[in-house]
Design an enzyme around this catalytic site. Structure first.
Site, PDB file in Angstrom:
ATOM      1  N   SER A  15      35.871  -5.357  60.992  1.00 28.31           N
ATOM      2  CA  SER A  15      36.596  -6.102  62.038  1.00 28.31           C
ATOM      3  C   SER A  15      38.067  -5.675  62.112  1.00 28.31           C
ATOM      4  O   SER A  15      38.659  -5.669  63.190  1.00 28.31           O
ATOM      5  CB  SER A  15      36.459  -7.618  61.834  1.00 28.31           C
ATOM      6  OG  SER A  15      37.146  -8.031  60.687  1.00 28.31           O
ATOM      7  N   LEU A  93      36.878  -0.539  49.870  1.00 34.52           N
ATOM      8  CA  LEU A  93      36.875  -1.172  48.555  1.00 34.52           C
ATOM      9  C   LEU A  93      36.983  -0.208  47.384  1.00 34.52           C
ATOM     10  O   LEU A  93      36.873  -0.600  46.238  1.00 34.52           O
ATOM     11  CB  LEU A  93      35.645  -2.080  48.424  1.00 34.52           C
ATOM     12  CG  LEU A  93      35.582  -3.172  49.515  1.00 34.52           C
ATOM     13  CD1 LEU A  93      34.400  -4.091  49.295  1.00 34.52           C
ATOM     14  CD2 LEU A  93      36.882  -3.972  49.607  1.00 34.52           C
ATOM     15  N   HIS A 112      45.196  -6.579  52.676  1.00 32.29           N
ATOM     16  CA  HIS A 112      44.577  -7.339  51.584  1.00 32.29           C
ATOM     17  C   HIS A 112      44.546  -8.813  51.983  1.00 32.29           C
ATOM     18  O   HIS A 112      45.534  -9.328  52.515  1.00 32.29           O
ATOM     19  CB  HIS A 112      45.388  -7.137  50.300  1.00 32.29           C
ATOM     20  CG  HIS A 112      44.740  -7.759  49.115  1.00 32.29           C
ATOM     21  ND1 HIS A 112      43.651  -7.190  48.482  1.00 32.29           N
ATOM     22  CD2 HIS A 112      44.990  -8.919  48.462  1.00 32.29           C
ATOM     23  CE1 HIS A 112      43.276  -7.971  47.488  1.00 32.29           C
ATOM     24  NE2 HIS A 112      44.068  -9.037  47.453  1.00 32.29           N
ATOM     25  N   ASP A 153      46.132  -2.402  45.161  1.00 35.26           N
ATOM     26  CA  ASP A 153      46.791  -3.517  45.868  1.00 35.26           C
ATOM     27  C   ASP A 153      48.273  -3.608  45.525  1.00 35.26           C
ATOM     28  O   ASP A 153      48.823  -4.694  45.285  1.00 35.26           O
ATOM     29  CB  ASP A 153      46.089  -4.853  45.550  1.00 35.26           C
ATOM     30  CG  ASP A 153      44.643  -4.846  46.011  1.00 35.26           C
ATOM     31  OD1 ASP A 153      44.358  -4.245  47.062  1.00 35.26           O
ATOM     32  OD2 ASP A 153      43.802  -5.440  45.320  1.00 35.26           O
ATOM     33  N   GLU A 182      44.799 -11.357  59.787  1.00 34.20           N
ATOM     34  CA  GLU A 182      44.713  -9.919  59.480  1.00 34.20           C
ATOM     35  C   GLU A 182      44.690  -9.105  60.773  1.00 34.20           C
ATOM     36  O   GLU A 182      45.414  -8.126  60.926  1.00 34.20           O
ATOM     37  CB  GLU A 182      43.458  -9.617  58.658  1.00 34.20           C
ATOM     38  CG  GLU A 182      43.477 -10.207  57.268  1.00 34.20           C
ATOM     39  CD  GLU A 182      42.284  -9.756  56.441  1.00 34.20           C
ATOM     40  OE1 GLU A 182      41.928  -8.577  56.464  1.00 34.20           O
ATOM     41  OE2 GLU A 182      41.706 -10.620  55.740  1.00 34.20           O
TER      42      GLU A 182
HETATM   43  C1  GAR Z   1      39.169  -8.058  54.923  1.00 35.70           C
HETATM   44  O1  GAR Z   1      39.382  -9.416  54.675  1.00 35.70           O
HETATM   45  C2  GAR Z   1      40.119  -7.206  54.104  1.00 35.70           C
HETATM   46  O2  GAR Z   1      41.396  -7.762  53.953  1.00 35.70           O
HETATM   47  C3  GAR Z   1      39.406  -7.175  52.773  1.00 35.70           C
HETATM   48  O3  GAR Z   1      38.054  -7.001  53.107  1.00 35.70           O
HETATM   49  C4  GAR Z   1      37.810  -7.613  54.384  1.00 35.70           C
HETATM   50  C5  GAR Z   1      37.169  -6.584  55.275  1.00 35.70           C
HETATM   51  O4  GAR Z   1      36.798  -7.113  56.512  1.00 35.70           O
HETATM   52  N1  GAR Z   1      39.918  -6.122  51.952  1.00 35.70           N
HETATM   53  C6  GAR Z   1      40.038  -6.219  50.626  1.00 35.70           C
HETATM   54  O5  GAR Z   1      39.658  -7.197  50.002  1.00 35.70           O
HETATM   55  C7  GAR Z   1      40.676  -5.011  49.966  1.00 35.70           C
HETATM   56  N2  GAR Z   1      41.139  -5.332  48.656  1.00 35.70           N
HETATM   57  P1  GAR Z   1      36.473  -6.140  57.726  1.00 35.70           P
HETATM   58  O6  GAR Z   1      35.548  -5.063  57.172  1.00 35.70           O
HETATM   59  O7  GAR Z   1      35.796  -7.036  58.708  1.00 35.70           O
HETATM   60  O8  GAR Z   1      37.769  -5.569  58.231  1.00 35.70           O
END
Ligand code: GAR
Length: 207
Positions: A15, A93, A112, A153, A182
């Site tokens: 997203s 990740l 993050h 991070d 975000e």
């Molecule tokens: C998001 O909340 C992002 O901040 C987090 O994973 C999610 C991905 O959502 N990232 C982390 O935790 C990195 N340490 P998305 O795939 O829908 O963008």
């Protein structure tokens, strides 16, 4: 005027990738264009979004490479082939390796889902972050966009947004509230980076 290429690295739903691609298309990141998305997982939902958005997508799995350095070398090469100058980690990740950071010095951003420096580091991703925040009893959480350095991070913080933690919140309800922020702040952090790259690119091309 030629645009500055943005490359996005993803592992999941995508997203944030979509928010960046759409913001660029709507002119909210003037001079920027999402040119390639790379996933480390073949099943990532981000790939479905890429197809719908008509953004080129590639999958590279670390198991197919001799080393992590070789893995990032390949991704960096694909980005460079498409003149990508800025890399955005969007729910990616894996830890990025030093050779990748050297290919894009100061030009890799991460988002993050917490107010760093709290709730960052190994194992602190996605749902685990929100679980830890709720367990701690904190009254607020949020998200952070930062420049990536060699620690997980970590690196200079560019933007943060705060949201309340509400009574009865679950990791899912808190994640959804954070995710709205975000999507809002990631493009606002990318915009000045692209402006800076555009300015230096123009200087370089002035005889
Ligand atoms: C998001 O909340 C992002 O901040 C987090 O994973 C999610 C991905 O959502 N990232 C982390 O935790 C990195 N340490 P998305 O795939 O829908 O963008």
């Amino acid at each position: 005027m030629p645009k500055i290429g943005i490359g996005v690295l993803v592992s999941g739903g995508g997203s944030n990738f979509q928010a960046l691609a759409e913001a660029a298309r709507k002119g909210e990141i003037p001079g920027g264009e999402v040119r390639l998305v790379v996933s480390n997982r073949p099943g990532a939902g981000a790939l479905v979004r890429a197809k719908a958005l008509e953004v080129e997508a590639l999958v590279f799995e670390p198991k197919d490479f001799a080393s992590r350095a070789a893995y990032y070398e390949r991704i960096g090469d694909e980005f460079k082939k498409r003149s990508v100058r800025l890399v955005c980690l969007a729910g990616f990740l894996m830890k990025v390796e030093p050779n990748f950071i050297r290919m894009f010095p100061g030009r890799i951003l991460n988002i993050h889902p917490a107010l760093l420096p709290r709730y960052g580091g190994k194992g602190m991703y996605g749902r685990f972050v929100h679980e830890a925040v709720i367990k701690s009893g904190d009254a607020e959480s949020g998200c952070t966009v930062h420049v990536v350095d060699e620690e997980f991070d970590h690196g200079p913080i560019l933007r943060q947004a705060r949201v309340p933690v509400l009574p009865g919140d679950t990791p899912e309800s808190l994640a959804a509230r954070v995710l709205v922020e975000e999507h809002r702040i990631y493009p606002t952090a990318v915009k000045p980076m692209i402006e800076k790259l555009l300015a230096t690119t123009n200087e370089e091309t002035v005889p």
